[in-house]
Design a protein around this motif. Structure first.
Motif, short mmCIF file in Angstrom:
data_model
loop_
_atom_site.label_atom_id
_atom_site.label_comp_id
_atom_site.label_asym_id
_atom_site.label_seq_id
_atom_site.Cartn_x
_atom_site.Cartn_y
_atom_site.Cartn_z
N HIS A 94 25.69 47.42 -18.22
CA HIS A 94 24.28 47.45 -17.84
C HIS A 94 23.76 46.03 -17.70
O HIS A 94 23.24 45.44 -18.66
CB HIS A 94 23.45 48.23 -18.86
CG HIS A 94 22.07 48.56 -18.38
ND1 HIS A 94 21.64 49.86 -18.22
CD2 HIS A 94 21.02 47.78 -17.99
CE1 HIS A 94 20.39 49.86 -17.78
NE2 HIS A 94 20.00 48.59 -17.63
N LYS A 215 21.99 54.59 -9.38
CA LYS A 215 21.12 54.42 -10.55
C LYS A 215 19.83 55.21 -10.32
O LYS A 215 19.19 55.09 -9.28
CB LYS A 215 20.80 52.93 -10.74
CG LYS A 215 19.68 52.61 -11.72
CD LYS A 215 20.09 52.82 -13.16
CE LYS A 215 18.96 52.39 -14.12
NZ LYS A 215 18.63 50.96 -14.07
N HIS A 256 18.59 55.67 -16.16
CA HIS A 256 17.65 55.04 -17.10
C HIS A 256 16.86 56.18 -17.73
O HIS A 256 16.18 56.94 -17.02
CB HIS A 256 16.73 54.09 -16.33
CG HIS A 256 15.45 53.77 -17.04
ND1 HIS A 256 15.23 52.59 -17.68
CD2 HIS A 256 14.31 54.51 -17.19
CE1 HIS A 256 14.01 52.59 -18.21
NE2 HIS A 256 13.44 53.75 -17.92
N GLU A 275 21.33 55.51 -19.89
CA GLU A 275 21.06 54.11 -20.22
C GLU A 275 19.86 54.03 -21.16
O GLU A 275 18.82 54.63 -20.89
CB GLU A 275 20.79 53.31 -18.95
CG GLU A 275 21.76 53.59 -17.81
CD GLU A 275 23.18 53.16 -18.11
OE1 GLU A 275 23.38 51.98 -18.46
OE2 GLU A 275 24.10 53.99 -17.98
N THR A 298 21.14 49.61 -25.18
CA THR A 298 20.87 48.19 -24.88
C THR A 298 19.94 47.71 -25.98
O THR A 298 18.72 47.83 -25.86
CB THR A 298 20.23 48.05 -23.49
OG1 THR A 298 19.07 48.88 -23.41
CG2 THR A 298 21.21 48.49 -22.40
N GLY A 346 26.55 48.05 -23.18
CA GLY A 346 25.61 47.57 -22.17
C GLY A 346 24.56 46.70 -22.81
O GLY A 346 24.28 46.82 -24.01
N ASP A 348 21.52 45.17 -20.72
CA ASP A 348 20.28 44.94 -19.97
C ASP A 348 20.03 43.44 -19.81
O ASP A 348 18.88 42.99 -19.76
CB ASP A 348 19.08 45.62 -20.62
CG ASP A 348 18.10 46.19 -19.59
OD1 ASP A 348 18.33 46.01 -18.38
OD2 ASP A 348 17.10 46.82 -19.99
#
Length: 431
Positions: A94, A215, A256, A275, A298, A346, A348
């Motif tokens: 990510h 995404k 997301h 995510e 994240t 991940g 971010d």
């Protein structure tokens, strides 16, 4: 021999002489057929064991053999890393390479596509130098991430292997729509799609222009105005249409999703990864385990963003959301980890500076993972989520020669991965 004949002979002889010299020079500088990398230790991420007296043999871009005290062929180039520990190149699932932390808030509207592209080239190099030889980039304006991926693949700029998404799909006014401009500018993000027909069109357009992964912004977010991270945005019908079309066309899909309902809807629609997952609840945990859906938390960004909000001029409404959502995420993700939800690494990165990606490992360990479990999230697990298990994630014959080396013992202190000393990508030393 007359003058004309001699001239003809000379005319042919000179190019032949130059060609012969050029061939000899090329032969003198040709790379060796085999490169051997030696180190005191090598981590087998499958077993979790450290292999002593490690040797990795490489031909071209690929590993041909790896193990302890392997015989090194005559004439091989030997790279001796002494007392260091070898690991597979790390994978971040990510990232947003074409953005920086200062792009959060209103400043993002002043950043042009050419400037974002050059930002991406800078951040690709920083990420590779930090030991991340593969990334999945999940959301960039105007296909800048896809252009960056292609430039890296063509050897124009240094950077990790990339799977890129292009513009993320969003409902009008959703987290991945641009909520910074005043309405009179009549601007919306390139990925905005409402309803099944629009969503299918944008999905197919992204794939047309080179997207490796689709995404979807399934819930509200933190760094956007006017939405709530706890609420879902796309409907189940819309999500099913996007995800099934992505899968039919050979792409995976990432959502997301902070809020519980958005997580559940995306999982039920067949999403490959969630995510963030900040508000995941018991039902969401149960569904993700049943569907074997990957969670990409994240978490380190929660430390960096709140500490540096003033420096990057983060607008107050976004900071207030961050102060609520990010600490909550650690509690809920900790429960998901303990419950056995499959986790892939991940960060971010872009919310905090690129190159600090490995700080995520320490947070995962604080939440209950062992160091080897945390390392697997960025190697074995990440390669499985990517669908690249034949290429990356382990130090094994047939895989790309993507290797890193660190001082110290990462199985005792995972923070050693924050100081990668040596990096190889595809058989070429890049650090």
């Amino acid at each position: 021999m007359n003058v004309i004949a001699m001239s003809i002979r000379r005319a042919f002889a000179l190019p032949l002489l130059l060609l012969a010299c050029s061939s000899a020079s090329a032969a003198d500088t040709a790379p060796p057929a085999v490169t051997a990398v030696k180190a005191a230790h090598m981590l087998d991420v499958r077993s979790g064991a450290l292999i002593d007296n490690a040797v990795v043999l490489i031909s071209g871009e690929r590993i041909t053999a790896a193990g302890s005290k392997l015989a090194i062929p005559a004439g091989a180039q030997v790279i001796d890393l002494g007392n260091k520990t070898l690991l597979p190149g790390l994978i971040d699932m990510h990232t947003h390479l074409t953005n920086d932390p200062q792009d959060s808030g209103y400043s993002v509207v002043a950043k042009s596509v050419p400037r974002a592209t050059l930002t991406g080239a800078k951040n690709a190099r920083l990420t590779l130098q930090a030991g991340f030889t593969t990334v999945r980039d999940v959301g960039a304006d105007a296909y800048t991430d896809i252009g960056l991926r292609d430039a890296i693949n063509d050897g124009d700029v240094p950077g990790p292997r990339m799977a890129a998404s292009g513009p993320p799909l969003s409902i009008t006014g959703g987290h991945c729509d641009d909520t910074m401009h005043a309405p009179e500018y009549k601007l919306t993000a390139l990925g905005v799609a409402d309803g099944v027909d629009e969503a299918l069109k944008v999905t197919r357009r992204n794939i047309k222009y080179g997207a490796d992964v689709i995404k979807i912004c399934a819930t509200g977010g933190v760094l956007s105005f006017g939405d709530d991270p706890r609420t879902s945005q796309y409907t189940l019908e819309e999500l099913k249409a996007i995800i099934s079309d992505a899968h039919r066309l050979g792409r995976k899909a990432a959502a997301h999703a902070h809020g519980g309902d958005g997580i559940k809807l995306a999982v039920l629609a067949g999403i490959d990864s969630i995510e963030h997952g900040s508000y995941i609840d018991d039902e969401g945990i149960k569904l993700m385990k049943e569907h074997k859906t990957w969670l990409v938390p994240t978490l380190y960004l929660g430390d960096w963003l709140i500490e540096n909000a003033e420096a990057i001029k983060l607008p107050k409404p976004l900071l207030e959301k961050a102060k609520v959502v990010l600490p909550t995420a650690r509690v809920n993700i900790g429960r998901a980890i303990k419950a056995g939800v499959p986790i892939a690494f991940g960060t971010d990165a872009a919310v905090y500076p690129h190159g600090l990606n490995a700080r995520e490992f320490g947070v995962l360990v604080k939440l209950g993972m062992t160091p080897i479990q945390a390392i697997r999230t960025a190697t074995l697990n990440a390669s499985e989520l990517l669908g690249w298990t034949d290429r990356v994630g382990t130090i094994e014959a047939g895989k790309f020669a993507d290797l890193i080396a660190v001082d110290g013992e990462p199985l005792k202190d995972v923070k050693t991965l924050e100081s990668v000393q040596w990096v190889m990508k595809g058989g070429a030393v890049v650090k």
